[in-house]
Motif scaffolding. Sequence first.
Motif, short mmCIF file in Angstrom:
data_model
loop_
_atom_site.label_atom_id
_atom_site.label_comp_id
_atom_site.label_asym_id
_atom_site.label_seq_id
_atom_site.Cartn_x
_atom_site.Cartn_y
_atom_site.Cartn_z
N GLU A 108 0.84 -1.21 0.00
CA GLU A 108 0.00 0.00 0.00
C GLU A 108 0.87 1.26 0.00
O GLU A 108 1.91 1.30 0.65
CB GLU A 108 -0.91 0.01 1.23
CG GLU A 108 -1.92 -1.12 1.26
CD GLU A 108 -2.74 -1.13 2.54
OE1 GLU A 108 -2.63 -0.15 3.31
OE2 GLU A 108 -3.48 -2.09 2.77
N ASN A 121 -4.33 1.79 -2.76
CA ASN A 121 -5.08 2.23 -1.59
C ASN A 121 -5.46 1.04 -0.72
O ASN A 121 -5.59 -0.10 -1.20
CB ASN A 121 -6.33 2.99 -2.01
CG ASN A 121 -6.00 4.25 -2.82
OD1 ASN A 121 -5.15 5.04 -2.42
ND2 ASN A 121 -6.64 4.41 -3.97
N ASP A 123 -8.21 0.23 0.56
CA ASP A 123 -9.54 -0.34 0.31
C ASP A 123 -9.57 -1.20 -0.95
O ASP A 123 -10.63 -1.67 -1.36
CB ASP A 123 -10.58 0.77 0.21
CG ASP A 123 -10.29 1.74 -0.93
OD1 ASP A 123 -9.25 1.57 -1.62
OD2 ASP A 123 -11.09 2.68 -1.13
N SER A 125 -8.65 -0.20 -3.95
CA SER A 125 -8.70 0.62 -5.16
C SER A 125 -7.29 1.10 -5.50
O SER A 125 -6.39 1.06 -4.65
CB SER A 125 -9.63 1.82 -4.96
OG SER A 125 -9.12 2.67 -3.93
N MET A 126 -7.11 1.55 -6.73
CA MET A 126 -5.78 2.00 -7.15
C MET A 126 -5.92 3.02 -8.28
O MET A 126 -6.96 3.12 -8.94
CB MET A 126 -4.94 0.81 -7.63
CG MET A 126 -5.50 0.09 -8.85
SD MET A 126 -4.40 -1.20 -9.48
CE MET A 126 -3.00 -0.23 -10.04
N THR A 127 -4.85 3.76 -8.47
CA THR A 127 -4.76 4.68 -9.61
C THR A 127 -3.36 4.55 -10.20
O THR A 127 -2.40 4.21 -9.49
CB THR A 127 -4.99 6.14 -9.18
OG1 THR A 127 -4.01 6.52 -8.21
CG2 THR A 127 -6.38 6.34 -8.62
N ASN A 131 -4.80 5.65 -15.90
CA ASN A 131 -6.16 5.55 -15.37
C ASN A 131 -6.93 4.35 -15.92
O ASN A 131 -8.16 4.38 -16.04
CB ASN A 131 -6.95 6.84 -15.66
CG ASN A 131 -6.40 8.03 -14.91
OD1 ASN A 131 -6.02 7.91 -13.74
ND2 ASN A 131 -6.32 9.18 -15.57
N VAL A 134 -7.99 -0.02 -11.90
CA VAL A 134 -8.72 0.65 -10.82
C VAL A 134 -8.80 -0.19 -9.53
O VAL A 134 -9.16 0.35 -8.48
CB VAL A 134 -10.15 1.01 -11.28
CG1 VAL A 134 -10.10 2.04 -12.42
CG2 VAL A 134 -10.92 -0.23 -11.72
N GLU A 135 -8.50 -1.49 -9.59
CA GLU A 135 -8.59 -2.34 -8.41
C GLU A 135 -7.37 -3.25 -8.31
O GLU A 135 -6.76 -3.60 -9.33
CB GLU A 135 -9.87 -3.20 -8.45
CG GLU A 135 -11.15 -2.40 -8.35
CD GLU A 135 -12.39 -3.28 -8.40
OE1 GLU A 135 -12.24 -4.49 -8.70
OE2 GLU A 135 -13.49 -2.78 -8.16
N TRP A 136 -7.05 -3.67 -7.10
CA TRP A 136 -5.92 -4.56 -6.89
C TRP A 136 -6.21 -5.51 -5.73
O TRP A 136 -7.02 -5.24 -4.85
CB TRP A 136 -4.64 -3.77 -6.62
CG TRP A 136 -4.64 -3.06 -5.27
CD1 TRP A 136 -5.20 -1.86 -4.99
CD2 TRP A 136 -4.07 -3.54 -4.06
NE1 TRP A 136 -5.03 -1.52 -3.67
CE2 TRP A 136 -4.33 -2.55 -3.08
CE3 TRP A 136 -3.38 -4.69 -3.69
CZ2 TRP A 136 -3.91 -2.69 -1.75
CZ3 TRP A 136 -2.95 -4.82 -2.38
CH2 TRP A 136 -3.22 -3.83 -1.42
N ARG A 137 -5.52 -6.64 -5.75
CA ARG A 137 -5.56 -7.61 -4.65
C ARG A 137 -4.29 -8.46 -4.71
O ARG A 137 -3.62 -8.52 -5.75
CB ARG A 137 -6.80 -8.51 -4.72
CG ARG A 137 -6.87 -9.40 -5.95
CD ARG A 137 -8.19 -10.16 -6.01
NE ARG A 137 -8.28 -10.99 -7.21
CZ ARG A 137 -7.84 -12.24 -7.29
NH1 ARG A 137 -7.28 -12.81 -6.23
NH2 ARG A 137 -7.97 -12.93 -8.41
N GLY A 148 -11.67 -3.32 -13.60
CA GLY A 148 -13.03 -3.33 -13.05
C GLY A 148 -13.55 -4.74 -13.13
O GLY A 148 -12.90 -5.68 -12.69
#
Length: 210
Positions: A108, A121, A123, A125-127, A131, A134-137, A148
């Motif tokens: 993070e 981030n 939560d 989410s990512m940037t 652009n 938008v998401e990560w894990r 998405g």
Amino acid sequence: MGPANSYYNDLLQQGYSSEQALTWTRNYYPEFMVQQTIQQPQFPTLVPTPQPQHFAQPTVMMLPQPNNQNNVWLILGIVFAIAIAFTVILAGILYVWASDLASSQNIEGTWYNPVDTIIFNSDGSMTESTNTLVEWRIDGNDLFMSEGDEYEYYFKYQITGDFLFLAPYDDDLETIMEKDCIAYSSNIEAKDMDTFENTIGVFPTWCNPE
């Protein structure tokens, strides 16, 4: 003893010979017989000659003595084998520990390189500069970033010091595309190319960008 014997013995004591004494005695005692005394033969006393004693000699079994030099080599071999086994086990433990440490490092935050800035981030989410993502894990040492609900991209990642290394997986999701590996730094000064190249350090073995 009867009277005939007494008479015969008296004649002998008076000096008559045994024949004369016998003749006179038979005149009075016709049935007289001289009782001869059977003398026991005398045997020389036998003294046992001591015989030499023969003692059985105990059987001594000569057991082969162990070769001390062979024992030394055997002990050294055992110690060497134990040392190798310990080294292998320790290496495995260190590898697992290092892998867990790498995967447990917090990704993070904001990461920089001269061409991109990416923010993960808390939560999920990512940037990033385009652009697009938008998401990560994270799953172990794998990082998943998605656009998405449509597309998800798979990366192998590793954090070493201030640097984050990312390399995408091929379509089989097993082969690492090491030539497409990219690096980021948590230091904002890494946005400068010279600073980035001078501080990046050593790449992982699976990260070989062209």
